[in-house]
Design an enzyme around this catalytic site. Structure first.
Site, PDB file in Angstrom:
ATOM      1  N   ASP A   9       0.919  14.649  67.341  1.00  0.00           N
ATOM      2  CA  ASP A   9       1.483  13.521  68.092  1.00  0.00           C
ATOM      3  C   ASP A   9       0.643  13.084  69.302  1.00  0.00           C
ATOM      4  O   ASP A   9       1.200  12.789  70.370  1.00  0.00           O
ATOM      5  CB  ASP A   9       2.900  13.849  68.554  1.00  0.00           C
ATOM      6  CG  ASP A   9       3.866  14.071  67.402  1.00  0.00           C
ATOM      7  OD1 ASP A   9       3.424  14.036  66.235  1.00  0.00           O
ATOM      8  OD2 ASP A   9       5.057  14.301  67.658  1.00  0.00           O
ATOM      9  N   ASP A  51       4.754  10.685  65.499  1.00  0.00           N
ATOM     10  CA  ASP A  51       6.083  10.085  65.494  1.00  0.00           C
ATOM     11  C   ASP A  51       5.915   8.673  64.944  1.00  0.00           C
ATOM     12  O   ASP A  51       4.978   7.956  65.328  1.00  0.00           O
ATOM     13  CB  ASP A  51       6.640  10.015  66.921  1.00  0.00           C
ATOM     14  CG  ASP A  51       7.559  11.185  67.250  1.00  0.00           C
ATOM     15  OD1 ASP A  51       7.624  12.146  66.469  1.00  0.00           O
ATOM     16  OD2 ASP A  51       8.213  11.120  68.315  1.00  0.00           O
ATOM     17  N   HIS A  53       8.723   6.016  64.270  1.00  0.00           N
ATOM     18  CA  HIS A  53      10.144   5.690  64.236  1.00  0.00           C
ATOM     19  C   HIS A  53      10.403   4.250  63.790  1.00  0.00           C
ATOM     20  O   HIS A  53       9.737   3.318  64.255  1.00  0.00           O
ATOM     21  CB  HIS A  53      10.755   5.899  65.622  1.00  0.00           C
ATOM     22  CG  HIS A  53      10.699   7.314  66.100  1.00  0.00           C
ATOM     23  ND1 HIS A  53      11.145   8.377  65.346  1.00  0.00           N
ATOM     24  CD2 HIS A  53      10.257   7.853  67.276  1.00  0.00           C
ATOM     25  CE1 HIS A  53      10.985   9.500  66.023  1.00  0.00           C
ATOM     26  NE2 HIS A  53      10.447   9.211  67.200  1.00  0.00           N
ATOM     27  N   HIS A  59      18.456   9.336  68.369  1.00  0.00           N
ATOM     28  CA  HIS A  59      17.218   9.821  68.993  1.00  0.00           C
ATOM     29  C   HIS A  59      16.759   8.846  70.079  1.00  0.00           C
ATOM     30  O   HIS A  59      16.182   9.263  71.087  1.00  0.00           O
ATOM     31  CB  HIS A  59      16.146   9.966  67.916  1.00  0.00           C
ATOM     32  CG  HIS A  59      14.878  10.592  68.379  1.00  0.00           C
ATOM     33  ND1 HIS A  59      14.797  11.882  68.879  1.00  0.00           N
ATOM     34  CD2 HIS A  59      13.599  10.118  68.400  1.00  0.00           C
ATOM     35  CE1 HIS A  59      13.547  12.162  69.191  1.00  0.00           C
ATOM     36  NE2 HIS A  59      12.800  11.119  68.920  1.00  0.00           N
ATOM     37  N   HIS A  73      10.282   4.879  71.746  1.00  0.00           N
ATOM     38  CA  HIS A  73       8.874   5.268  71.747  1.00  0.00           C
ATOM     39  C   HIS A  73       8.366   5.332  70.311  1.00  0.00           C
ATOM     40  O   HIS A  73       9.130   5.495  69.371  1.00  0.00           O
ATOM     41  CB  HIS A  73       8.688   6.636  72.415  1.00  0.00           C
ATOM     42  CG  HIS A  73       9.405   7.744  71.698  1.00  0.00           C
ATOM     43  ND1 HIS A  73      10.755   7.994  71.880  1.00  0.00           N
ATOM     44  CD2 HIS A  73       8.990   8.657  70.781  1.00  0.00           C
ATOM     45  CE1 HIS A  73      11.123   9.005  71.123  1.00  0.00           C
ATOM     46  NE2 HIS A  73      10.074   9.432  70.433  1.00  0.00           N
ATOM     47  N   LYS A  98       6.371  11.175  60.831  1.00  0.00           N
ATOM     48  CA  LYS A  98       7.717  11.760  60.816  1.00  0.00           C
ATOM     49  C   LYS A  98       8.675  10.914  61.650  1.00  0.00           C
ATOM     50  O   LYS A  98       8.258  10.143  62.507  1.00  0.00           O
ATOM     51  CB  LYS A  98       7.685  13.191  61.364  1.00  0.00           C
ATOM     52  CG  LYS A  98       7.143  13.316  62.785  1.00  0.00           C
ATOM     53  CD  LYS A  98       6.973  14.772  63.192  1.00  0.00           C
ATOM     54  CE  LYS A  98       6.247  14.946  64.505  1.00  0.00           C
ATOM     55  NZ  LYS A  98       6.945  14.444  65.676  1.00  0.00           N
ATOM     56  N   CYS A 149       7.339  18.979  70.294  1.00  0.00           N
ATOM     57  CA  CYS A 149       6.814  18.878  68.920  1.00  0.00           C
ATOM     58  C   CYS A 149       5.763  19.935  68.600  1.00  0.00           C
ATOM     59  O   CYS A 149       5.701  20.403  67.462  1.00  0.00           O
ATOM     60  CB  CYS A 149       6.289  17.461  68.674  1.00  0.00           C
ATOM     61  SG  CYS A 149       7.632  16.235  68.708  1.00  0.00           S
TER      62      CYS A 149
END
Length: 197
Positions: A9, A51, A53, A59, A73, A98, A149
């Site tokens: 990340d 990440d 999203h 979240h 984010h 992810k 993470c």
């Protein structure tokens, strides 16, 4: 042992001036890039996680608790979700994303990002399956954030049977004061924590 480096990340949103900055993120990005340049032959594979999203539910929050909920984010397809420029051109073997529709901390929840796939595609191999398919038995884990993470990725790596090392100088934490506890937790799970550069 066949060793892989997992870069967790390292994205603009997690670095200074990002949507969810980690102090020291920029320095970590540069340090990882330098380490890869000097030690690339040490690794049979290098992979990244991001990440990514789309709609991760609770979240994201306008009133985050910074434990289970966070400001918006790393929205898929935005500049903040891309790999940090210091990392983007490294000789990486595979990229894993992810958290499209749920919270996801561990890189072992991530799936391989396939070339030209739509941003919501979830058909790629899971990280653990990819590593095993490539004969990897040992992993070094670096990146952001050390207490979230990176921690989750290292714990899952160890639980899946990989000999796991966290290279602490190549990480940065949301809450640095908690890192002694995090390192103790990792060691208790069988993870090696390297604290010296």
């Amino acid at each position: 042992m066949s060793n892989a480096l997992i870069i967790v990340d390292v994205q603009p949103d997690f670095c200074e001036n990002g949507a969810l900055p980690v102090t020291g993120g920029e320095m970590v990005a540069s340090a990882i890039a330098s380490d890869v340049e000097s030690r690339r032959s040490h690794y049979a594979a290098i992979v990244t996680t991001q990440d990514w999203h789309i709609d991760p539910g609770e979240h994201f929050s306008s009133t985050p608790d910074f434990v289970d909920s966070w400001p918006v984010h790393c929205v898929a397809g935005t500049p903040g979700a891309e790999l940090h420029p210091a990392i983007a051109d490294l000789p990486v073997d595979a990229h894993f994303t992810k958290g499209r529709f749920t919270a996801a901390y561990s890189g072992f929840e991530a799936r391989e990002m396939l070339a030209q796939a739509p941003k919501d595609d979830e058909s790629g191999a899971l990280l653990g399956d990819w590593l095993r398919a490539h004969g990897i038995t040992s992993v070094d884990v670096v990146g952001l954030a050390a207490d979230h993470c990176v921690r989750a990725t290292a714990l899952d790596a160890a639980s899946q049977g990989f000999h796991t090392t966290v290279i602490a100088p190549l990480t940065a934490a949301v809450s640095p004061e908690n890192m002694p506890h995090v390192h103790d937790e990792l060691r208790a799970a069988g993870v090696t924590v390297l604290t010296l550069g």
